[in-house]
Structure formats: C-alpha cells, structure tokens
Design a protein around this motif. Structure first.
Motif, PDB file in Angstrom:
ATOM      1  N   LYS A  72     -51.003 -98.769 -19.628  1.00  0.00           N
ATOM      2  CA  LYS A  72     -49.796 -98.346 -20.164  1.00  0.00           C
ATOM      3  C   LYS A  72     -48.602 -99.193 -19.493  1.00  0.00           C
ATOM      4  O   LYS A  72     -47.705 -99.353 -20.549  1.00  0.00           O
ATOM      5  CB  LYS A  72     -49.382 -96.898 -19.469  1.00  0.00           C
ATOM      6  CG  LYS A  72     -50.436 -95.679 -20.073  1.00  0.00           C
ATOM      7  CD  LYS A  72     -50.076 -94.400 -19.741  1.00  0.00           C
ATOM      8  CE  LYS A  72     -51.020 -93.381 -20.278  1.00  0.00           C
ATOM      9  NZ  LYS A  72     -51.249 -92.350 -19.600  1.00  0.00           N
ATOM     10  N   LEU A 160     -46.624 -91.686 -27.339  1.00  0.00           N
ATOM     11  CA  LEU A 160     -47.190 -92.227 -26.105  1.00  0.00           C
ATOM     12  C   LEU A 160     -46.544 -91.638 -24.915  1.00  0.00           C
ATOM     13  O   LEU A 160     -47.304 -91.536 -24.066  1.00  0.00           O
ATOM     14  CB  LEU A 160     -47.111 -93.651 -26.158  1.00  0.00           C
ATOM     15  CG  LEU A 160     -47.972 -94.403 -27.120  1.00  0.00           C
ATOM     16  CD1 LEU A 160     -47.905 -95.773 -27.128  1.00  0.00           C
ATOM     17  CD2 LEU A 160     -49.611 -94.163 -26.880  1.00  0.00           C
ATOM     18  N   GLU A 163     -47.692 -88.408 -24.245  1.00  0.00           N
ATOM     19  CA  GLU A 163     -49.049 -88.413 -23.473  1.00  0.00           C
ATOM     20  C   GLU A 163     -48.691 -88.607 -21.741  1.00  0.00           C
ATOM     21  O   GLU A 163     -49.574 -88.081 -20.914  1.00  0.00           O
ATOM     22  CB  GLU A 163     -49.831 -89.397 -23.980  1.00  0.00           C
ATOM     23  CG  GLU A 163     -51.258 -89.346 -23.860  1.00  0.00           C
ATOM     24  CD  GLU A 163     -51.801 -90.136 -22.487  1.00  0.00           C
ATOM     25  OE1 GLU A 163     -52.556 -89.595 -21.907  1.00  0.00           O
ATOM     26  OE2 GLU A 163     -50.988 -90.713 -22.007  1.00  0.00           O
ATOM     27  N   ASN A 164     -47.637 -89.491 -21.566  1.00  0.00           N
ATOM     28  CA  ASN A 164     -47.350 -89.847 -20.287  1.00  0.00           C
ATOM     29  C   ASN A 164     -46.892 -88.528 -19.525  1.00  0.00           C
ATOM     30  O   ASN A 164     -47.130 -88.370 -18.517  1.00  0.00           O
ATOM     31  CB  ASN A 164     -46.119 -90.868 -20.269  1.00  0.00           C
ATOM     32  CG  ASN A 164     -46.902 -92.358 -20.341  1.00  0.00           C
ATOM     33  OD1 ASN A 164     -47.813 -92.447 -20.491  1.00  0.00           O
ATOM     34  ND2 ASN A 164     -45.807 -93.260 -20.890  1.00  0.00           N
ATOM     35  N   LEU A 166     -47.561 -85.509 -20.191  1.00  0.00           N
ATOM     36  CA  LEU A 166     -48.929 -84.606 -20.052  1.00  0.00           C
ATOM     37  C   LEU A 166     -49.611 -85.124 -18.694  1.00  0.00           C
ATOM     38  O   LEU A 166     -50.042 -84.463 -17.920  1.00  0.00           O
ATOM     39  CB  LEU A 166     -49.739 -84.719 -21.119  1.00  0.00           C
ATOM     40  CG  LEU A 166     -49.521 -83.745 -22.382  1.00  0.00           C
ATOM     41  CD1 LEU A 166     -50.397 -84.009 -23.477  1.00  0.00           C
ATOM     42  CD2 LEU A 166     -49.857 -82.325 -21.836  1.00  0.00           C
ATOM     43  N   VAL A 185     -59.428 -89.814 -21.980  1.00  0.00           N
ATOM     44  CA  VAL A 185     -57.873 -89.618 -22.542  1.00  0.00           C
ATOM     45  C   VAL A 185     -57.547 -91.271 -22.689  1.00  0.00           C
ATOM     46  O   VAL A 185     -56.880 -91.445 -23.775  1.00  0.00           O
ATOM     47  CB  VAL A 185     -57.131 -88.867 -21.428  1.00  0.00           C
ATOM     48  CG1 VAL A 185     -55.577 -89.144 -22.125  1.00  0.00           C
ATOM     49  CG2 VAL A 185     -57.392 -87.551 -21.518  1.00  0.00           C
ATOM     50  N   VAL A 189     -56.249 -92.748 -26.083  1.00  0.00           N
ATOM     51  CA  VAL A 189     -55.004 -93.316 -26.148  1.00  0.00           C
ATOM     52  C   VAL A 189     -55.103 -94.688 -27.026  1.00  0.00           C
ATOM     53  O   VAL A 189     -54.564 -95.150 -27.943  1.00  0.00           O
ATOM     54  CB  VAL A 189     -54.093 -93.523 -25.099  1.00  0.00           C
ATOM     55  CG1 VAL A 189     -52.717 -94.337 -25.196  1.00  0.00           C
ATOM     56  CG2 VAL A 189     -53.706 -92.124 -24.736  1.00  0.00           C
TER      57      VAL A 189
END
Lengths: 222, 667
Positions: A72, A160, A163-164, A166, A185, A189
């Motif tokens: 990330k 995105l 998703e961070n 989460l 996961v 991604v």
C-alpha cells in the motif's frame, strides 16, 4: 481517570490523522495528490499495525505490517502513478456535488459512524474505544468520495482507501484478521488493481476519455 | 446361495442403466452407428425389462427405500406402489418401441450430435422413471425439473432454426411456471410439519381451505404439463419442433407423468376430497378435450394436428379424474374406481396410439421431407408398412372397436352414465350431459383421423417428389409394429388388464376391489345388467362380416360387372389438385365452431387478375390471456428500468443509501 498508555495515545493519533486524510481525499481534485494521500494513509496504517503488534506481541502482525508497507505504500501508489502518466489524467473534473457540500455531508457521516460504534465501544477494550468509529467513518467517507467523483481513476483511489478503512477497523477491533484472510485480501486488492488498469485502457479506447459521464450512453432507456 | 432383489431395487438399477447408456453416448459423440446400433437397442432392452419388472410387482405390497444421495441430510426417498407400477409399465413399454424406432431414425446433420442426443434422450427417460418413483417432494422436484430440462434440449435439437428456439423457450417457460406451482403445492401440503416426505404429507391434516388451495395449485401445475386449456399453448409449438421419437415420448409418456402427479397429489397426499373439486377438473378437462379436437380438425401440419389431438386426450383423462373426485367426494367409492380405471386405461392407450402416430409422421417426414398436409398424399403405395401401422393407430385413436381407444371411452361413458347416483340434485342431472361432450369429442376425433389418414396416405400424391418416397427401414418398422401390437392387444383383452388396474386404483382410494364378472373375453363392469363388452367376439364378428360381404360382393356383383368408358362419373380427368385438401376437409368444422377460432381471411377482390385466397387459424388464448400478461410484464419492467440511470455515481449512491439504512437499524 488515569491517562492512557503512550502506545494507545499514539494509536489514537494515527486514527485521527486517518480521519483527517479521508477529508483531505474528499476535497482533493488533483489525481496525483490523491494517490500521494493514499500512500500516506498506507504508511499510517503501517505505523498503527506496528503499534498494535508491539502492544500485543503477536508476531503475525509484524508480517502484516510488512505486507502493508510493500503493497500500500510502494506498489499500489507506484502503479497508480504510472497509470496517471500513461493515461494523462492529472485532474478530475468538477465533482458531482461541490466540495463544501461534500464536506458537510462528510461531517454528518462521521457523526453517524460514531453513533454506530457507540454500543460496541461501550463494552470494548480501551484500545478501540474511538478507533472503531473512525474506521467506520473512513469506510463511509471513501464511499462518499466514490460517489462524488466523475473520473474512473479517482474512484479507484477512493475504493482502495475504503479497503484501508476496513483493514484499520479489523486491526483495531480484533488485533488483525487471521493471516490467511489478510494474505487473501492483499492479493485481491492487487488483482483488482490490475483488472481496473485494463478497464481504464478499454474505457479510454472506447470513449477517448476516462470521464465516466460517457458510460451513461450505455443504458437501455432514455 | 440365492440373492433376491426387490422390485424397487431392480427398477432403480434399470433407471441407472439408462443413465449409463446415455453417458456412454459421449464416448463416441459423432458416431451415428454407435448410438443407433448399440446404445438405443440397449436402452430399449432396459425399457422392456422395466415394464416387465413393474408389471410383475403390480399385485405386491408397496415397498420403499431411502437412497443416501444428493445433499447431505436430504436423502432421496423412493417408493414403488401399484400406481407407480402402472405408469412404469407405460413408460417401459412405450419407450421400448420408441427406442427401437429411434435406433433407425436419427440421421446425419440433425443439429445436436448423436452422442449428445443419446445422452439427453436417456436422461429424459430416467428422469421420468424417477418422477414415478419419488417419495418426497425434494426428489420429485429434482426429477421433474430434470425431465423438463432434458426434454427442452431434445426439443431444440435443431437449435439453429429460430422458430425452434422460440418453441423451446415457450415450452421451458410454461414448464417452469407449472413447476413453481407444484412446488408451492408441496409447500402447502406439508401442513406445518416442515417435513417434505410424502409420508409426512399423507399424515398432515389440512383444513378444507388449505386442501382446496393445494388442489388448485396441483391442478394448475400438472395442468401446465398436461396441456390443459389455457396452458396448452406450448404443445402445438413444441411438438412440430422436436424430432419425431421425442414428440412420441413427450406426448405418449411425459404428459402421463402429469396425470400421475395429479393423481398422486389428489388421491394420495391430500387427505380429503371435496366433491366440487371434481366439478372444476371435469369442466376444465371437458373444455380442453373439446377445444383440442376442434383445433386438431383445422390444422394443416401433421405434427401440429397430433399435438392438438394430445391436448384433447389429456382433457379426457382429466375429465375422468374429475368424475372420480366427484364420486369419491360423494361417498361412491366403487364408481370412483370405475372412472379412474377408465382414466388409467385411457393413458395406457394414448401412450400406445399417439406414440405410434408420431413415429408414423416421423417416417413420412424422413421419406418426404414434408410436414405440410397440403403437399402429401397417396403414400400408401410408396410406404405400405408405415401406412398400415399408422392405420391401426388412427383407428384406435378414433375410438373404433375392436381396438383399444374404444375400450377406455366405453368405460368412461359407463362411468358418466352412473353419475345419476351422485347425491347433489343439479350435478346428478347435468353430469350425464358430460357423456354427450365425451361422445362429441370422440366423434370429432374420428373426423380428425379421417382427415389425417386420408390426406397423407390415400388419394394421389400432391407433389411430384413424393413418388420417390421409400418405406421405413427395419428398426423403424419394428418400432411401429410393437406399438401397433400394443394397440391391438389392449383392444382385444381388456378383461385381463382392467382387474389389474382396478387393484391399483382400489389401493389408492382405500376401497375394496370391484367385481369384474365374466370370463377373459368379456368386459363387464360392476352392474353387468347395464352393458358388457366382448372385444374378441366383436372382432370375430367383424371379420366374419367383412369376409362374408367381400365374398358376397364377388359372387353377386363382380359376375355381372360391365366395363366401359362412359362418362366415368367425372373421373376421366381427375388429378391430384382436385382432391379434398386438409383445409377443405376442415372447413365445415371451422365454420361450425367459428367463435372459438381467431381467423384472418384474405379474400381477393373481383377485379384482381391474379386472385389468391388465404385463411389462417389462430388460437384465441394468445390474444385473450398471454398478450395482456406480456404487456403488463413489459410495463412493469419499463417502470423498473427507471432505476437504470447509467451513472456509476447513482449506482454507488444506491449501495451507499442501502448501507446507511441497514446500519441505521443497528443504531
């Protein structure tokens, strides 16, 4: 009331910064800056994970932090930067709702999220008292960002960042998901990013633009 | 050490064998020889064995078994009782002949590969067998849907033709609507126990309202499969689309599974029967029979004509069931047995004769490439074997003694004539009138068959190409011969078969078996003073009469015959175009029953130099029922289409709003 341990104060600071970043992303119009903000969000996540790992002494959280750092902070932002260069999309056009309106809605969303997290926080360990509410707020704010953007690129960045959110929620509430889930996961991604990249090229080829406004012509009824 | 197997085990093994034969087709999917010479005859052997085993088990007590197959915790219950056995005999016997015929029927270039066709065909057969053996709602529905799906693929064998794809879709649609209704019916039948075995449904006690709802759902669901008006629309479309052996199986056997299911639900699973249900079934059945036969009379496509005739016959079967419900609901168990025996006999008959006729049309179709009655004719000289076998089928379905069609219609009429005993004043007066409608349908069916047979096989060929038509091959002849034999045997020896059916029905209705007095050659229903029927004697009498009259004619007439070209009674210049056509033959019926038809005529104007005349006959059900439904569905779909704004942000908005709303519930 005795003061919080230093590690938790740091964690709360991370959470606050995350929330701030979400608002920044909500108002940011330059795509490059959006991606940079995403990278910063990622590094905050790494820090938060390290703090939790240190506090609880769970070895797999260190691996998780490493994974987050690689994926990330470095991989995804680099990929996005390359896409931006190749597709030449530096700016998003005027968002659907104007920025100040979006910020106001965002405030309401944050209030809603904290309300939502209240009953859980009340029975929870001190570590997640405020972080859970923030995690939910980050998710919903990213969702809001996706709604208000017109360009596919910004929507992907918002996705995105969701998703961070989460990830942050899961980590602060239950000290991380099982390793298998986390690896899954992460892979998801990465794959989603690749697929979306292909989509970008297809959309641009079809409409000569990445403006999603053009997709409206695909609907069946006028 | 002797190992003995129960009948049910053997039946299940034979159904499994069908599946194996089907999958063996995939070994060499492109080889017609392999499928035709090896697999279809093997399938026929399984069919014959199934008919034998089921026939032998007819007198035995019901047996059941639990198969640990399928989903965990949901085993499949199987049960073989007399009712299942009767229908298994029907399935086995008809499929034997049809499989033998199929061995010689399928040719190159028929769309689907032969190996795949073999798979679909045998899965279809096995699925029908499992429908008959199923003893819980779950396995029944699985088998029922497998049956619908496999037959859908068989119907769309030539899927490259747009029309056939449409016919297949229509069939699938109606089949699924019907299956949905049956599923709901089972949901009602479990009566709060949430047990879906048939045993639990037998034990459940429904009150009159819920029982009536279950009955209505069953009538709708099984009626859709059987082709009751107004759910009949798929039949005249699907049958011409399917290859002939498939039409034969669908019409001869598959429609009977609907009768079986309806009997199973109405008499076995629902604990009580209200007599007015019978009125509904009877009314629908009689109307279907009448509607089917008048439409059959005006058709110009031979398979379409036979499809409408199937609608008529299933209507008669449902009328028989309706009558039985009326008797049963009024406490007249022995008369209910009579009506149901007539119905079952009719099913057996129809399986034989309709399969025979469909296979006959298949042979004609292969020999001539023509389905249109207007382009056929005079085939009796070119295809004598097919012509004579089809004649037996046509006479049987027209209900002429001494063939089988007469027996069941006679039994049904007997049952109708006893309806005066029903203790409801108006019903007892009106029900015998039903006999009149059945008689009318029988007479019209005769008319239809004269048209069918006369136009296809008699007279002169209407096209030059017909002179090259060749008779059917060996396997096809054997298949036709077996079915014709079935028609004759069922016609000559009803006195041997009826008591067996009686036993099955009496077990179903829980009443003592009736007395069928008389020796093997004489059929005598309970009150023998009313009427008896001795087919062998009648047959002998007919033969003697025919021989005597031929002999007498030769003796008296031919001795003095004069041969000379006078005016020839107008026959001097007759040619093929002067014969009665299918349209012409049906014209009186079209005229008499005009309100039932949706007709569009194209009449030439007096000044037209090249006058043409055309008339097309359509089904009013489309305009009155199906088009309004389609329009309404379209309107609703259009209204919902408003949701599709074409903007991703709007769609995301939907998700966001839903999420917030659901989270607000937690709040």
């Amino acid at each position: 009331m005795h003061p919080l341990p230093f590690s938790l104060q740091l964690l709360n600071a991370c959470a606050a910064l995350l929330l701030l970043l979400s608002f920044a992303m909500l108002s940011q119009r330059r795509t490059v800056n959006l991606v940079n903000l995403l990278a910063v969000q990622g590094s905050l996540l790494v820090i938060a994970t390290l703090i939790v790992a240190w506090r609880t002494g769970q070895p797999h959280l260190y691996v998780s932090a490493l994974l987050t750092l690689a994926l990330k902070v470095f991989a995804l932002p680099m990929l996005l930067h390359r896409l931006i260069r190749r597709l030449n999309v530096w700016w998003d056009t005027e968002p659907v709702i104007n920025p100040s309106g979006t910020m106001l809605i965002g405030l309401l969303v944050v209030v809603f999220s904290f309300g939502l997290a209240q009953p859980i926080s009340a029975v929870a360990d001190t570590a997640i008292r405020s972080t859970l509410g923030i995690a939910i707020a980050v998710i919903l704010l990213s969702f809001l960002a996706m709604i208000t953007r017109r360009k596919a690129m910004s929507q992907v960045v918002a996705f995105l960042s969701m998703e961070n959110g989460l990830f942050f929620g899961a980590m602060s509430a239950t000290y991380g998901m099982p390793m298998v889930v986390e690896l899954g996961v992460a892979l998801d991604v990465l794959v989603a990013m690749l697929v979306l990249g292909v989509f970008f090229f297809q959309i641009r080829e079809q409409f000569d633009s990445l403006d999603l406004y053009h997709l409206e012509s695909l609907k069946e009824r006028d | 050490m002797a190992v003995s197997f129960s009948s049910l085990q053997v039946c299940l093994a034979l159904l499994a064998a069908w599946l194996v034969v089907g999958f063996a087709g995939l070994l060499r999917p492109r080889s017609i020889r392999f499928a035709g010479r090896t697999l279809f005859p093997l399938g026929a052997l399984c069919g014959a064995a199934l008919a034998t085993v089921a026939g032998l088990s007819l007198g035995a007590a019901p047996e059941s078994r639990v198969l640990e197959l399928g989903l965990p915790g949901l085993p499949m219950h199987m049960r073989l009782d007399a009712l299942s056995a009767v229908f298994l005999v029907l399935l086995g016997a008809a499929s034997t002949a049809i499989s033998v015929f199929s061995a010689g029927y399928f040719r190159k270039g028929e769309g689907t590969l032969p190996g795949l066709l073999c798979l679909e065909y045998h899965v279809f057969l096995a699925a029908m067998g499992f429908v008959l053996l199923a003893d819980d709602a779950y396995s029944f529905m699985v088998a029922w849907e497998s049956m619908a799906l496999s037959s859908y693929f068989l119907v769309t064998t030539q899927h490259r033709i747009e029309e056939i794809r449409r016919a297949g879709f229509l069939y699938l649609l109606v089949a699924h609507v019907g299956a949905l209704s049956i599923l709901l019916g089972f949901g009602v039948l479990q009566g709060g126990s949430w047990q879906f075995t048939f045993d639990a449904m037998r034990a459940a006690h429904l009150d009159a309202t819920w029982a009536s709802i279950a009955f209505g759902l069953a009538l709708f669901g099984f009626g859709a499969k059987a082709g009751l008006v107004p759910l009949h629309v798929w039949l005249p479309e699907a049958h011409p689309a399917a290859p002939s052996p498939v039409s034969a199986l669908m019409s001869g056997v598959m429609l009977k599974t609907a009768v079986y299911g309806f009997l199973r639900v109405t008499f076995d699973l629902i604990g009580l029967q209200l007599w007015w249900w019978g009125l509904v079934a009877l009314g629908v059945g009689l109307f279907t029979a009448f509607y089917g036969v008048i439409f059959a009379a005006v058709q110009t496509d031979m398979k379409r004509l036979l499809a409408w005739s199937s609608i008529e016959n299933l209507g008669i079967a449902f009328a028989g069931i309706g009558l039985a419900i009326i008797f049963r609901g009024s406490g007249l168990g022995h008369l209910a047995v009579l009506a149901l025996v007539a119905t079952l006999y009719h099913c057996l008959n129809h399986a034989m004769m309709k399969s025979l006729l469909f296979l006959g049309t298949g042979s004609v179709l292969h020999a001539t490439g023509e389905r249109n009655l207007g382009r056929l004719g005079g085939l009796i000289h070119r295809m004598p074997w097919v012509a004579w076998m089809t004649l037996i089928g046509a006479l049987a379905i027209a209900g002429l003694p001494p063939l089988n069609g007469f027996v069941s219609e006679w039994l049904l009429l007997q049952a109708f004539l006893f309806a005066g005993d029903v203790p409801h004043p108006f019903a007892s007066m009106l029900l015998p009138a039903g006999a009149a409608i059945v008689a009318l349908c029988a007479a019209l069916a005769g008319y239809v068959m004269v048209k069918f047979y006369g136009v296809v096989f008699l007279g002169q060929p209407r096209e030059a190409s017909l002179s090259t038509a060749r008779d059917a091959g060996f396997a096809e002849r054997v298949g036709l011969g077996l079915l014709a034999l079935g028609c004759v045997l069922l016609g000559l020896f009803p006195a041997l078969i009826v008591p067996v059916l009686d036993g099955a029905v009496a077990g179903l209705l829980h009443v003592p078996t009736s007395r069928w007095g008389g020796p093997w050659w004489l059929l005598a229903p309970e009150r023998a003073r009313h009427a008896t029927y001795g087919p062998p004697a009648l047959c002998l009498l007919l033969v003697v009469a025919v021989v005597l009259s031929i002999y007498g004619l030769r003796l008296v007439y031919h001795r003095t015959v004069r041969r000379g070209p006078a005016w020839d009674c107008g026959h001097a210049r007759s040619d093929a175009r002067m014969q009665d056509t299918a349209e012409g033959f049906g014209q009186p019926i079209r005229h008499m029953f005009e309100p039932f038809f949706e007709m569009t005529r194209k009449l030439p104007s007096p000044s037209d130099p090249t006058p043409t005349y055309a008339v097309t006959v359509g089904d009013r059900a489309w305009k009155l029922l199906y088009l309004p439904i389609a329009t309404a569905v379209h309107a609703v779909a259009n209204a919902v289409a408003w949701l599709q704004q074409g903007r991703i942000s709007t769609y995301l908005m939907y998700s966001f709003a839903t999420l917030i709303l659901l989270l607000a519930f937690v709040l």
